[in-house]
Design an enzyme around this catalytic site. Structure first.
Site, PDB file in Angstrom:
ATOM      1  NE  ARG A 104      -3.905   0.629   1.965  1.00 21.38           N
ATOM      2  CZ  ARG A 104      -5.122   0.782   2.499  1.00 21.38           C
ATOM      3  NH1 ARG A 104      -5.295   1.567   3.550  1.00 21.38           N
ATOM      4  NH2 ARG A 104      -6.156   0.159   1.982  1.00 21.38           N
ATOM      5  CG  HIS A 131      -8.521   0.178  -2.576  1.00 21.43           C
ATOM      6  ND1 HIS A 131      -7.775  -0.934  -2.240  1.00 21.43           N
ATOM      7  CD2 HIS A 131      -9.131   0.577  -1.413  1.00 21.43           C
ATOM      8  CE1 HIS A 131      -7.933  -1.200  -0.961  1.00 21.43           C
ATOM      9  NE2 HIS A 131      -8.746  -0.309  -0.436  1.00 21.43           N
ATOM     10  CD  GLN A 134     -13.167  -1.517  -0.274  1.00 24.66           C
ATOM     11  OE1 GLN A 134     -12.349  -1.484   0.622  1.00 24.66           O
ATOM     12  NE2 GLN A 134     -14.399  -1.953  -0.087  1.00 24.66           N
ATOM     13  CG  ASP A 215     -13.495   6.719  -0.671  1.00 27.60           C
ATOM     14  OD1 ASP A 215     -13.453   6.543   0.562  1.00 27.60           O
ATOM     15  OD2 ASP A 215     -12.483   6.608  -1.402  1.00 27.60           O
ATOM     16  CB  CYS A 252     -14.062   1.459   0.488  1.00 28.33           C
ATOM     17  SG  CYS A 252     -13.324   3.108   0.594  1.00 28.33           S
ATOM     18  NE  ARG A 280     -10.612  -5.121   0.965  1.00 30.21           N
ATOM     19  CZ  ARG A 280      -9.720  -4.190   1.297  1.00 30.21           C
ATOM     20  NH1 ARG A 280     -10.123  -3.069   1.839  1.00 30.21           N
ATOM     21  NH2 ARG A 280      -8.433  -4.360   1.064  1.00 30.21           N
TER      22      ARG A 280
END
Ligand code: CP
Ligand code: NVA
Length: 318
Positions: A104, A131, A134, A215, A252, A280
């Site tokens: 990440r 991402h 996700q 988001d 998310c 996830r």
């Protein structure tokens, strides 16, 4: 013969059929939640973080451990990559120690460079551009709620960020309609977005939507940015009411309550954020299994009844 590992970096580079198979495997692994098959017996995953994480770290660590493997978590400030060591050397050394690496970090090109020099799979655990892990969990959640992603209308609200861009990559793979309500000054050129519709008005996007998704307005690394332009895109009960009566709300996480979404929306049955977060874990297991299976390491599918194929390759050769 040394094969190219299955990197998981950009959804648009992975064949649709493969993505569907990973998704199916994720659903099966969810059913085996309390008797997880030991697919990753003896395998190691390095986890490199240059940004904070709760869900991503938990899901990768628990996925590896429940399936028999283990993890090594490294903050970027603790390893030589954060100092003078090159990406190439880091990739080549990691490839001699572990069976896979997830990273990440803001710099998307660095993740691609890491993959170029790795003989083990590299997984994008969020960059400033995308991402993908996700979105796999999000697609699993939509399949659970509506039976399929095909034909579902998803309305995105707010910033044009890494998660938004990954929804755009996912749309042709999963066959959903995507309409994005984004402040005019941030809108991308929609002429090369494969039919994705970009609008100014959140109510226009919400009309007939099955899913309303948003988001944070301030992604990691953008601290201090102004958020006034996003205010009309806040997800409220009124905006949810403009969607289909059975529409769900997705995010998310982490959520900034009272900013991109109101508390009121989060307390309705339409809100599926914790299912999304749990998925996830199941999606991560399936992504890891796919990544490992072409990498010259053993994926112990023979321990799993619902096995897509028996793939017991020889030990990795450097
Ligand atoms: N959604 C997500 O990636 O959460 P974390 O930042 O907590 O990992
Ligand atoms: N867009 C957010 C997603 C966090 C999971 C960020 O990059 O901070």
């Amino acid at each position: 013969m040394i094969q190219t590992p299955n990197h998981f970096i950009n959804l648009n580079e992975i064949p649709t059929q493969t993505i569907r198979e990973i998704m199916g495997h994720g659903h099966r692994l969810k059913q085996q939640k309390f008797a997880p098959p030991q697919l990753f017996d003896g395998m190691s995953l390095a986890m490199i973080f240059d940004k904070k994480s709760t869900r991503t770290r938990l899901s990768f660590e628990v996925a590896m451990k429940q399936l028999g493997g283990h993890t090594i978590v490294m903050g970027i400030d603790e390893i030589q990559l954060g100092g003078a060591e090159s990406v190439e050397d880091t990739a080549k050394v990691l490839s001699r120690f572990v069976d896979g690496v997830m990273i990440r970090i803001g710099n998307h090109e660095l993740v691609e460079e890491l993959a170029t020099h790795s003989s083990i799979p590299v997984i994008n655990a969020l960059t400033n551009e995308s991402h993908p892990c996700q979105i796999m969990a999000d697609m699993m959640t939509i399949e659970e709620k509506f039976g399929s992603t095909s034909g579902v209308k998803i309305a995105w609200m707010g910033d044009y960020n890494n998660v938004a861009k990954t929804f755009i990559q996912a749309a042709p793979k999963f066959g959903f309609e995507l309409v994005m309500a984004i402040p005019p000054s941030l809108q991308p050129d929609s002429s090369n977005l494969n039919g994705i519709k970009i609008v100014d008005d959140p109510y226009e996007a919400a009309e007939h939507a099955n899913v309303i998704v948003t988001d944070t307005w301030v992604s990691m690394g953008q601290e201090g940015k102004g958020t006034q332009i996003f205010q009309p895109y806040q997800v409220t009960k009124k905006l949810m009411a403009a969607a289909n009566p059975d529409a769900i709300f997705m995010h998310c996480m982490p959520i900034h309550r009272g900013e991109e979404v109101t508390d009121e929306v989060l307390s309705t049955p339409a809100c599926v954020i914790y299912d999304e977060a749990e998925n996830r874990l199941h999606a991560q297991k399936a992504i890891l299994a796919w990544c490992f299976e072409n990498s010259g390491v053993r994926v112990h599918y023979r321990n799993q009844n619902a096995n897509p194929r028996d793939n017991t390759r020889q030990s990795k050769q450097p």
